[in-house]
Every structure is written in C-alpha cells, then in structure tokens.
Scaffold this motif. Sequence first.
Motif, PDB file in Angstrom:
ATOM      1  N   UNK A 278     -57.378  49.615  38.934  1.00  0.00           N
ATOM      2  CA  UNK A 278     -56.694  48.536  38.207  1.00  0.00           C
ATOM      3  C   UNK A 278     -56.757  47.199  38.934  1.00  0.00           C
ATOM      4  N   UNK A 279     -57.017  47.233  40.252  1.00  0.00           N
ATOM      5  CA  UNK A 279     -57.153  45.977  41.013  1.00  0.00           C
ATOM      6  C   UNK A 279     -58.596  45.462  40.993  1.00  0.00           C
ATOM      7  N   UNK A 280     -59.453  46.130  40.202  1.00  0.00           N
ATOM      8  CA  UNK A 280     -60.876  45.759  40.080  1.00  0.00           C
ATOM      9  C   UNK A 280     -61.681  46.091  41.333  1.00  0.00           C
ATOM     10  N   UNK A 281     -61.084  46.851  42.255  1.00  0.00           N
ATOM     11  CA  UNK A 281     -61.837  47.311  43.421  1.00  0.00           C
ATOM     12  C   UNK A 281     -62.654  48.533  43.020  1.00  0.00           C
ATOM     13  N   UNK A 282     -63.697  48.805  43.801  1.00  0.00           N
ATOM     14  CA  UNK A 282     -64.513  49.997  43.537  1.00  0.00           C
ATOM     15  C   UNK A 282     -64.008  51.131  44.429  1.00  0.00           C
ATOM     16  N   UNK A 283     -63.811  52.288  43.841  1.00  0.00           N
ATOM     17  CA  UNK A 283     -63.347  53.455  44.587  1.00  0.00           C
ATOM     18  C   UNK A 283     -64.463  54.494  44.573  1.00  0.00           C
ATOM     19  N   UNK A 284     -64.849  54.947  45.768  1.00  0.00           N
ATOM     20  CA  UNK A 284     -65.882  55.980  45.892  1.00  0.00           C
ATOM     21  C   UNK A 284     -65.214  57.230  46.447  1.00  0.00           C
ATOM     22  N   UNK A 357     -60.960  60.660  38.956  1.00  0.00           N
ATOM     23  CA  UNK A 357     -60.065  59.778  38.189  1.00  0.00           C
ATOM     24  C   UNK A 357     -59.277  58.926  39.175  1.00  0.00           C
ATOM     25  N   UNK A 358     -59.043  57.694  38.808  1.00  0.00           N
ATOM     26  CA  UNK A 358     -58.170  56.820  39.595  1.00  0.00           C
ATOM     27  C   UNK A 358     -56.942  56.552  38.742  1.00  0.00           C
ATOM     28  N   UNK A 359     -55.789  56.975  39.224  1.00  0.00           N
ATOM     29  CA  UNK A 359     -54.579  56.878  38.417  1.00  0.00           C
ATOM     30  C   UNK A 359     -53.974  55.476  38.523  1.00  0.00           C
ATOM     31  N   UNK A 361     -51.249  54.503  39.721  1.00  0.00           N
ATOM     32  CA  UNK A 361     -50.607  54.179  41.002  1.00  0.00           C
ATOM     33  C   UNK A 361     -51.618  54.094  42.149  1.00  0.00           C
ATOM     34  N   UNK A 362     -52.903  54.158  41.821  1.00  0.00           N
ATOM     35  CA  UNK A 362     -53.944  54.025  42.837  1.00  0.00           C
ATOM     36  C   UNK A 362     -54.394  55.337  43.445  1.00  0.00           C
ATOM     37  N   UNK A 363     -53.755  56.436  43.095  1.00  0.00           N
ATOM     38  CA  UNK A 363     -54.157  57.735  43.636  1.00  0.00           C
ATOM     39  C   UNK A 363     -55.540  58.103  43.109  1.00  0.00           C
ATOM     40  N   UNK A 364     -56.242  58.849  43.952  1.00  0.00           N
ATOM     41  CA  UNK A 364     -57.589  59.293  43.575  1.00  0.00           C
ATOM     42  C   UNK A 364     -57.535  60.794  43.340  1.00  0.00           C
ATOM     43  N   UNK A 365     -58.046  61.233  42.218  1.00  0.00           N
ATOM     44  CA  UNK A 365     -58.051  62.658  41.885  1.00  0.00           C
ATOM     45  C   UNK A 365     -59.500  63.111  41.757  1.00  0.00           C
ATOM     46  N   UNK A 366     -59.851  64.157  42.506  1.00  0.00           N
ATOM     47  CA  UNK A 366     -61.192  64.738  42.413  1.00  0.00           C
ATOM     48  C   UNK A 366     -61.082  66.085  41.711  1.00  0.00           C
ATOM     49  N   UNK A 445     -52.758  60.591  31.917  1.00  0.00           N
ATOM     50  CA  UNK A 445     -51.707  59.920  31.153  1.00  0.00           C
ATOM     51  C   UNK A 445     -50.510  59.756  32.070  1.00  0.00           C
ATOM     52  N   UNK A 446     -50.154  58.494  32.333  1.00  0.00           N
ATOM     53  CA  UNK A 446     -48.967  58.201  33.150  1.00  0.00           C
ATOM     54  C   UNK A 446     -48.955  59.000  34.453  1.00  0.00           C
TER      55      UNK A 446
END
Lengths: 537, 193
Positions: A278-284, A357-359, A361-366, A445-446
């Motif tokens: 959501x901050x437009x950063x790239x998450x790898x 997925x990037x939620x 709140x910024x959490x990363x889910x693999x 979702x949320x």
Amino acid sequence: MKKLGIKIVQIYCFVLTLSTYGQEVPVDFDMKWSEKTGASKSVRWDEIICQDETGLYMIEAKRVGAGLKKQKYFLEHYDKQLKLINSEEINFKGDGNKRIFEKAYQLGDKIYVFSSFFNEKHEKMYLFAQSINKNNLQYNSDLIKLVEIQFYGNGRNKQAGFNFDISMDQSKLLVFGKPSIKGSDKERFDIHVFDKDLHELCSKEAELPYRDDHFKVLNYEVNDLGQVFVVGDMVSESDEDDHKIIAYRFSKEDETYKEQILTLENADVKYVQMKINNDQDAVFGGYYSSIQSDTIIGCFYFTLDAKTADVKQSCQQKIPENFVSKYMTDSEEDKKIYETITSENPTLNHYVLSDMEVLDDGSVVLIGEQNYSYQVTSAGYSQESSVNPGIYTNKGGYSLTYYVYGDLMVVRMTSGKIQWVKNIPKKQISVEDYGYYSSYLPATWENNVILIFSDHSYNYRIPEDGTPYVFAIGGMSSGAYMVTIDEQGNTAKKEFFSRRNDKTISIPKRSTQLRDSDILLFCRKNKSNRFLKISFK
Amino acid sequence: MENTLFFLIVFFFSFNIDYAQDDSSKNVGFYLEDGGLAESRNIFKINLLSLATGDLPFFYERKLSNKYTIEAGAGILLPYYHREIMDYLDYYIPEIVDPKTGYSLWFQAKSYITDDAPKGLYFGIQYRERRYNLPERSIIYTDITGMWGFQKNISKRWVIDYNFGFGYRYKNRVLFKDEEVVLPFGLKIGIII
C-alpha cells in the motif's frame, strides 16, 4: 443400552468441538450464482477485466478448428444479476485480421483492447490499443500504435513479445517489451509506462550486464506512482548452481535503473515472488535453502523503498523445527508408497511457493503447496511375434499421469520475523487432466488470509496434522470450502456449496479475486459452466 | 458580396478543420503495411531433388485458408534418368532407358498442422504423373502418395520445403495392377509472391 448410546453421542459431540477448525469463519459474505452456459470444455473464462456499476466485463476464450488448436476471444458483459447481456467476438477484420489479440484491461473508466502485429518488412513488432464502448462492446475510432520492439532474424517464431501489468489503482499501464536477441547477447528489455489515457509517462531501454541465457526475468510490476520494479534470476557464468536474485527499479526521474542484489546469509533463494504494498514499495518474498541444497528451510522477504530503491525492511528466518519435522519430512510410510510408484526418490513433502500476499497492515504471507505428478504404466499383454515365432512382445499397455495437489503451508511474516506457520491439510488427486479442478484460490480480506478449494466432505473437521481423505472428481462427497486464517493464526473452515446439492465443481486455478475484493469462482459440471460471485461485507 | 465573403470564410475554416483533424488511422496504416507479406497467398517453387531423376518441375502453391493449400506443378523430363530410392531396396530392372523427352504433372492438397499455412508441418496427398518418351514407346508413371513435409521461411520472401512420402506407382494409367511401392523425397526452394 439407551444410556450408553446417549453417552457415546455426547462424547462424540465433545470430540468434535476439540477440532482445530472453529465453528464459523470470521468473514461475512454474500454469494450469487451466474446463469449456466451450455459450453464445452473448450470454452473457458480467460480473464476478468473489471466490475463497475453496470456489472462485470470479462474475456472468454474458445478453442476452435481441427484439433482445437486455434483460439477465439469474446468480450462479455454480465449485469448485476450475473446474467450475460452482451457478447462480441474480438477480431480485427477491418485490417484483414493482421493483428493478434493480446489483452484487454480497464484503465481509469475505459476498457482498452491491446493487439499486436509482426511486420516482417520493418522487422518490428507493433503494439496497438483501442478503446471499447462499454454499452455495445464495439470499438471506438481511436486505434493508436503504442509501442514497437525490434525483431531480429527471420520468420515469426521468435521470443520477442509484449507483457503487461496494471497498477493497483488502475491508473498506470506497464508494457514490458522483450525484443528478440541471441542467447549470447546481453539481456535486454523495454519498459513503457502509460497513464490512464495512454499518454506515455516513461520509456526506458534496459541492457543489463548479464548474458540473456544467464538471466531470466521472473516478474515485473508497476506501482501507482508509475515506477517499475523488475526481479530476475541471474546464473553465474562460471558456476551453474550459483544463483542471484536481482531487483531493478525504473523511474522516469532516473537516467538509468537502480539495481539491488537480494542476498541472504548462508542461504540460497529457492523461490521468490514480488508484490507492491500500500506504500507503493516493492516486496519480494520467498523460500530459501542451505547453500547448494534443495531442501527448503526458511522464508524471507525484502521491502524495497519506492523513493530510494534501498532495502527498507528485511526478514530471513528458519521455519520452526517442530513444523519441519511434523510436516516437511517424508514419513517411512510415504516413502514406501512413493517407491512403489516410481523408481525416483523425490521429496514427497516438497512445497512450491505458489502465492504471496501483502496484507493491509504490511504483513507478508507466503503460501506454498505440495504439488507433484507421477506416471503409472501398465505393461499390456504378451503376444507371440508372427515374424519371429517363439519371441514374445508386449502389446497394448498404457501410461497414465496422476496429478497430486497436497497440503498448503501458510507463513505470515511481520516486522522482520515469522509470526506463525500453518499447515492446511488437503489431498486432491486427478488423472490425465493436469489437475484442472485441483489446487486452490488465495484471497485476502481485512488482514485475513482466505483459501478456497475443493475438498472431501469428511475433511470438514480434520485437525491440522490429520491425514486428509482424497478429493477426487468422480466422488459426490465433496464441495467447495473456504478456510480463513486470521491475524493470530486461528483457522476456520466453511463449506459454501456441495457437489451433491449444487451439481457443480469449482475450478480454483481459473478463479480470481477482483481489485474490489469480490471473488469470482469459476465452476463446471459436465458441459455447463457457471461462476459464483462472493462479495465480502 | 457579403454572402460570397461569408461562404468563402466558412470554406476556408472548413478546409483548416479537415487538415488539422488527427488522422490516426493513416498513421496506424503505416505500421500495418508490410508489402503484402502477412497476406501473401502464393508461392512459386522448384524441386531440387527431382533433378536427380531427370525431372525439372516448377510449382505454384496457393493458400486457401489458414489450414489448407493446394500445390500444382508442371515440368519437363530431361534426357537422363537415375533410379529412385525404392529401386535400391529391391531387385531393379531398368525400364527407363535412353529417354528423349517427356513431361511431369504434379498436384498436392495439403493440410498444415502445427502453424498457419503455408508454414510448419503439413500432410498432403500427392498425384504425380510422368510421361517418358523412349525410342520405341512411351511409359507413363502415375504415383499416388501420402506426403509429410515441413515448410519454413529462410528469409522474408524465400521458403524451403522438405518432404517425404509413401505410396504406390501405376504404369500407363492402369490402376491397381502391377503396382509398385514408391518413397518420394523432395527438397523445394520457393519465393513468396
């Protein structure tokens, strides 16, 4: 005897409440079915374009001709009740059908059809765009040439082509052009970013310092600011086993790209995926293994700052030992089963990173899935040769390929560490169909992770470490299930339609979650297609 | 006078409006113009391998659809004959001795399997007739064969077509009598028109 029976029922109900899955999923949703279409398996919904106040727009692909080798595409409009109200074939008869359909996207509030043409005389491939009137699905008179790339050599069978990405807010279009080059040439690609009116914002030709046959582009994305991130796998020229994952950022303000090598400590990257947050950063994010090993031992993620292209946050952590020993190690029983099937000895519990997925709140889910196939060969019967009597040869015999989609491993990482790891048991096995009805659909979702897949009804209350019943297409005891995992890692499971009652099977691989979070789940039974729209409240 | 002036002004601005109008279709037309290569339907070819047996034919292949083409050819028979491949596989009795003149006719219906015609792998049924005028008689060879071939571009306008087949040969147009097995091979070079 009666009292004993009542006691048994009470104990059984008590045991049921001890199951891992909670009673209710923590998300509220509505469901709506579309009408059935009597279409054969050669027809499939190819892509969802958009959803607006008038309904849904999507692309349907249909295989035609002898051997069903050719494809025709149709633009379809469904109303709010999911009834088909208009369908138009996508063709380019106006210019003698020279152009080939590439994609259709919504940019802003317009739908554009993108097509390409390889001009042998110019030795170039051209990309064109034309908008569609949303009311009657006819072309508007605004056909323009967007991009061109060089085609080296002769003939049409070259590797050059166009690929696309749309930003999250649908205001930016990325056209990733790959010109045709020889393997010994340096890796090259073209980046073009357009706004929602197809005005070019940025155009870059990138030539990397690596050979084309030693570098593979894995993914590319554009954010809402028009910046482009590309991630690739570079193999060392001196050592085939030495891989590096390299990320690039392209921005119109920069003369050239910014490069960032994603290095892990004493580890090799096995799988990597990329998303924009959501901050437009790239998450790898992805899995890693020990140096020169194939066994996955941990997870990682890097966040690349959109403004500076520096690593803003990173995480490298091993998967908890108890999870590894419980779920990621072949049991003796599994090894015996596999050895009877094939002479190879692969890792039965091999996970493939299938989604990231990037939620909010910024959490990363693999999300990883066990996925493998094997062949079973029947030798047929022996027949005495008529040419060489006394010599027997095999006649007939056949070989069948089985596709297995097993457990899901879901890892949530936040603030630089693994928060939890969950195993979702499932076993989907099919024959000779490439797992058409298998696998799963991921959604969010949320800050909840949602997984939708077809499952055997006996697995409804299976514990996390249970052995699942096999879901097979022919069985009537199956349905479509939704598993939710909340922020704390609590799981819940719900069946939202059954094969017996609704007479249909879901196709998760063809389904998708729209940008506004609605899910479209495509389903099929015999020769009729339909889809289910799930709208979260 | 005033009316004339008024109409002149209107026409002047009309001309300007037409000139200033963005004609994107003409611009796009430039990118779609490829000298007819994408729409080309005709190929002229010559079979290099049939020269070995004394046959010099020229072919014309016409694209009917994205899947089918027909190919027709005609040639002259040269004053020499070299036995064909299947003659090496069995006992051979020379039949064409000291040929003088003659002609060949070819016809093949093709179905392209892997790509749009006329490129890629194809299967065809071929009819080939050769009339050899010998010193004291004439012999007509009629070959009916199933052909497999592959045609591809070697440049923008030049193609190469290599093919082989299996079938039967009849003599003097008497079908299903004294038939022989034939194994034709072909290597054709052609130009797209």
